[in-house]
Write an enzyme that holds these catalytic residues in place. Sequence first.
Site, PDB file in Angstrom:
ATOM      1  CE1 TYR A 186      -2.934   3.176   0.994  1.00  0.00           C
ATOM      2  CE2 TYR A 186      -1.753   3.175   3.089  1.00  0.00           C
ATOM      3  CZ  TYR A 186      -2.616   3.792   2.193  1.00  0.00           C
ATOM      4  OH  TYR A 186      -3.145   5.016   2.494  1.00  0.00           O
ATOM      5  CE  LYS A 232      -8.797   1.114   3.300  1.00  0.00           C
ATOM      6  NZ  LYS A 232      -8.022   1.848   4.303  1.00  0.00           N
TER       7      LYS A 232
END
Length: 418
Positions: free
Chosen positions: A124, A232
Amino acid sequence: MDKKNRAKFSAESLVVADGHDPMGVLNSLKNPIFQTSTFMFNTAEEGKAFFDQYKGADTLEERNSSLIYTRLNHPNLTAAEFRLAQLDGAEDAAFFESGMAAISTTIMTFCKAGDLILMSSPLYGGTDTFIKRTLNHYDVEWIEFDSESTQEDIEQKVLKHPRAEQLKMIYVETPANPTLSLTDIGMIANLREDLRTNGIEAVIAIDNTYLGPIFQKPISQGADLNLYSATKYIGGHSDVIAGACSGREDLIQAIKGLRTTLGCMASPFTSWLVTRSLETVALRMEKQASNAEKLADFLKGHSKVEKVYFLGHLEEGTAQHAIYQKQQNSAGAMMAFEVTGLETEAFKFLNSLELAKLAVSLGSTETLASHPYTMSSSNMNEEDRIKNNITESLIRISVGIENPDDLISDFDQALNQI
């Protein structure tokens, strides 16, 4: 619920039924939000005892009976951490105010000046930046490997590095964001054992955001720690920013020690929100995965799509498919695809969506579409983006819980605008 009764039930039941004692909160079935900065002691002697007990508190009950100050601990935090540990098969867990707080605190717990990190690629963008452009200011170096690297390749990279003996962490994101490349966690555990014969001792930390805590269990594969952007799938409603780490108790206690010093623990309201969401995480992820399979199958045959990245489409007989079969119990709900064209065509598709939302983040109830090259991965240097197939034509999709036929129709009309 005491330990004896907990042993009777599965994690998916405990994550709904346990984590707080209604009798301690006026029989409130759901844990109230403990919106307080500090907790009162009945006597000075009790305050002294609480500080002693807090340092060694192991069980949920012990932590809730030695409450001192919200930066150290609070009932909403202990409930969230208990529930995540159940789902992950972990000894303990820690929640933070963001995913990057969880990642940075965990790395800094084990890496100091002069140390080395081994990292998978891609990561990420925020993690990549933290390791490559922030930790370098503190004299922590890094080496990286990709999903095609063998155990022998990686071991040689480590042993050739002048700081090999100072390798303190192996940091892996699998599936990787945004192309879903897989790293074999069992292979990484074997690598760590081989490195131990050279006197090298490293913690294995796995970013499990894409598939956890339901579809992948890194601890059972040999990892020490799971890391999450709990914003998330764990949060799952686009209404909270949070991060989490779970794993071995001694490691989590060390992480919590630095968390207390840095002051980045999850607040009562954040903890309450993720505790609520953990009750439905399995239901949401299963529905999202079902929708994703249907959407990926549609995209694979579309004339305006060049390539689809979806774990359910991995070719049998390949190394990536073998890892998928061994390591996961679902393809999950993340995918990416390349449109025919470059940035102009990708933006045309994104701007034409009507049901799906153009936004970064992932794992929520609504379907989200974004452009990693110019958005979530834009802080990676261009060379790293290109070598990891993060191109101008790449679209990342987080599939939600909408009607799958509606999603397919929406994607079809948007692609046909190209």
